[in-house]
Design a protein around this motif. Sequence first.
Motif: not given
Length: 153
Positions: A2, A21, A24-25, A27-30, A85
């Motif tokens: 993503y 949400n 959070d996503l 952050e995980k995928y930049g 973030n």
Amino acid sequence: MYNRILVPTDGSKVAQTAVDNAIDLAEKYGAEVHALYVADTDAIAFGLGTEQVDRIDQGDFASMTELREDAENATGYVVEQAEKNGLTAVEHHAGGKPHEKIAGYAENNGIDLIVIGSHGRSGVRRALLGSVTERVLRSTHVPVLVVDYEGDH
């Protein structure tokens, strides 16, 4: 996976759950976060002149202070959470049929995922009220993550 995540928001608690949400996503995928506020012109057209509705359809809320403030607060919350973030965020305001604007924005801006909140309504209540979330699911080929709001209905 993503790169661009779209989170449609109206500033409600349901939308804020989706924002959490999406952040959070992202952050995980930049990923870059896109915040979209859509003024439903069908819902607010009563009592407005054609010229005002046309301006809202174009995303011009300048002459309508309350609507402009609602839009800025809703998308501003997303930007604030993203920046906290270390994420990049894009704000956009539009007017029209929410599901069409959301699907169109996703298609026109290379969105990889739409994260949208839902009240979790079912049965007759949803059939009578309609559901922006349900219509978005039918209007786009972009993956959609539906986040159910667990608070007061």
